[in-house]
Write a protein that holds these residues in place. Structure first.
Motif, PDB file in Angstrom:
ATOM      1  N   PHE A  93       0.826  -1.212   0.000  1.00 41.85           N
ATOM      2  CA  PHE A  93       0.000   0.000   0.000  1.00 41.85           C
ATOM      3  C   PHE A  93       0.858   1.259   0.000  1.00 41.85           C
ATOM      4  CE2 PHE A  93      -4.131  -1.920   1.966  1.00 41.85           C
ATOM      5  CZ  PHE A  93      -4.397  -2.522   0.759  1.00 41.85           C
ATOM      6  N   LYS A  94       1.959   1.265   0.747  1.00 42.42           N
ATOM      7  CA  LYS A  94       2.852   2.423   0.743  1.00 42.42           C
ATOM      8  C   LYS A  94       3.367   2.694  -0.667  1.00 42.42           C
ATOM      9  CE  LYS A  94       4.668   2.197   5.486  1.00 42.42           C
ATOM     10  NZ  LYS A  94       5.908   2.022   6.294  1.00 42.42           N
ATOM     11  N   CYS A  95       3.753   1.639  -1.360  1.00 42.88           N
ATOM     12  CA  CYS A  95       4.257   1.800  -2.728  1.00 42.88           C
ATOM     13  C   CYS A  95       3.162   2.312  -3.663  1.00 42.88           C
ATOM     14  CB  CYS A  95       4.830   0.484  -3.236  1.00 42.88           C
ATOM     15  SG  CYS A  95       6.366  -0.012  -2.417  1.00 42.88           S
ATOM     16  N   LEU A  96       1.945   1.824  -3.494  1.00 45.72           N
ATOM     17  CA  LEU A  96       0.840   2.309  -4.321  1.00 45.72           C
ATOM     18  C   LEU A  96       0.534   3.775  -4.031  1.00 45.72           C
ATOM     19  CD1 LEU A  96      -1.654  -0.715  -4.268  1.00 45.72           C
ATOM     20  CD2 LEU A  96      -0.110  -0.034  -6.110  1.00 45.72           C
ATOM     21  N   GLN A  97       0.662   4.181  -2.764  1.00 45.67           N
ATOM     22  CA  GLN A  97       0.417   5.585  -2.421  1.00 45.67           C
ATOM     23  C   GLN A  97       1.408   6.517  -3.115  1.00 45.67           C
ATOM     24  OE1 GLN A  97       0.566   5.044   1.893  1.00 45.67           O
ATOM     25  NE2 GLN A  97      -1.548   5.781   2.047  1.00 45.67           N
ATOM     26  N   LEU A  98       2.603   6.002  -3.408  1.00 46.38           N
ATOM     27  CA  LEU A  98       3.643   6.800  -4.050  1.00 46.38           C
ATOM     28  C   LEU A  98       3.777   6.516  -5.543  1.00 46.38           C
ATOM     29  CD1 LEU A  98       6.352   6.367  -1.266  1.00 46.38           C
ATOM     30  CD2 LEU A  98       4.980   8.407  -1.699  1.00 46.38           C
ATOM     31  N   ASP A  99       2.979   5.602  -6.066  1.00 48.35           N
ATOM     32  CA  ASP A  99       3.077   5.191  -7.459  1.00 48.35           C
ATOM     33  C   ASP A  99       2.622   6.322  -8.381  1.00 48.35           C
ATOM     34  OD1 ASP A  99       2.398   3.916 -10.058  1.00 48.35           O
ATOM     35  OD2 ASP A  99       2.808   2.053  -8.966  1.00 48.35           O
ATOM     36  N   PRO A 100       3.429   6.688  -9.401  1.00 47.18           N
ATOM     37  CA  PRO A 100       3.010   7.752 -10.315  1.00 47.18           C
ATOM     38  C   PRO A 100       1.756   7.392 -11.096  1.00 47.18           C
ATOM     39  CG  PRO A 100       4.970   6.630 -11.146  1.00 47.18           C
ATOM     40  CD  PRO A 100       4.760   6.158  -9.745  1.00 47.18           C
ATOM     41  N   GLY A 101       1.450   6.095 -11.211  1.00 44.62           N
ATOM     42  CA  GLY A 101       0.218   5.694 -11.881  1.00 44.62           C
ATOM     43  C   GLY A 101      -1.028   6.035 -11.103  1.00 44.62           C
TER      44      GLY A 101
END
Length: 226
Positions: A93-101
């Motif tokens: 979830f942390k990575c998705l929160q920062l994902d440019p997509g």
């Protein structure tokens, strides 16, 4: 060295030595928002041109390869610079929160962490969906089914190879004004199929962009935190 006052914008004279670290936090936030949206603008312009010439199927195939190539690489880089540790759902979830997509506000994403092996995220509003809905069900399914089925697990497995992402519901929307637009379950399970590294991922990982290392900032702060 003269201390440089943080800039709230880039008004005034041209500065040949301008760097991002010259900007204030507020200015950087505005710039990051715009850069995240630019990812979508680049994608729209490139894939629209492909679709006009080669059709919807070509768009879907290239979108999947594009995502498979870039997502595992930039997810690793984001984890490194933001010190995202662990391999549970919270790290995904942390990575998705920062994902440019998932450009914030353009993609209004909400997260529900049940445990480190299970969670949900949903898009109350999806700008990408609003772009394709006027073109009908074929375009909607191409993005929300074909492309996402071929890519979401790639992103999750960049954090944990036993992770998978499956839809709870997704477009086409029924009723047509349904909110949230979609909802997804993230599960980490030993029975999950581990996807092999795609050829395009290996190719992308070998590029200068993937291997580039930024120098320290003006004040000596390293790009990758200690």
């Amino acid at each position: 060295m003269t201390e440089r006052k943080p800039r709230d914008d880039y008004s005034g004279e041209f500065d040949p030595d301008f760097r991002f670290e010259d900007l204030s936090k507020e200015a950087l936030v505005r710039l990051v928002r715009e850069y995240a949206l630019i990812v979508h603008l680049l994608d729209r312009s490139a894939l629209t041109a492909i679709g006009l010439r080669y059709g919807q199927r070509a768009v879907e195939e290239i979108a999947i390869e594009e995502w498979r190539g870039a997502s595992p690489v930039y997810t690793r880089r984001i984890r490194e610079i933001m010190k995202i540790e662990g391999d549970g759902v919270s790290a995904i979830f942390k990575c998705l929160q920062l994902d440019p997509g998932f450009a914030q506000h353009y993609m209004d994403v909400e997260y529900e962490l049940v445990s480190e092996t299970r969670g949900f995220f949903q898009l109350r509003s999806c700008g990408a969906l609003l772009d394709v809905e006027p073109f009908g069900e074929r375009s909607i399914k191409g993005m929300c089914h074909t492309v996402e089925d071929g890519t979401f697990d790639i992103t999750a497995q960049a954090v944990n190879p036993k992770a998978r992402i499956r839809p709870v519901h997704r477009p086409p929307r029924v009723p047509a004004d349904r909110v949230p637009h979609c909802r997804w379950e993230v599960v980490i399970d030993d029975d999950t199929e581990v996807l092999p590294e795609a050829d395009i991922t290996r190719m992308t990982a070998g590029t200068t962009a993937a291997r580039h290392r930024f120098p320290p900032m003006r004040d000596g702060t390293p790009h990758i935190p200690d």
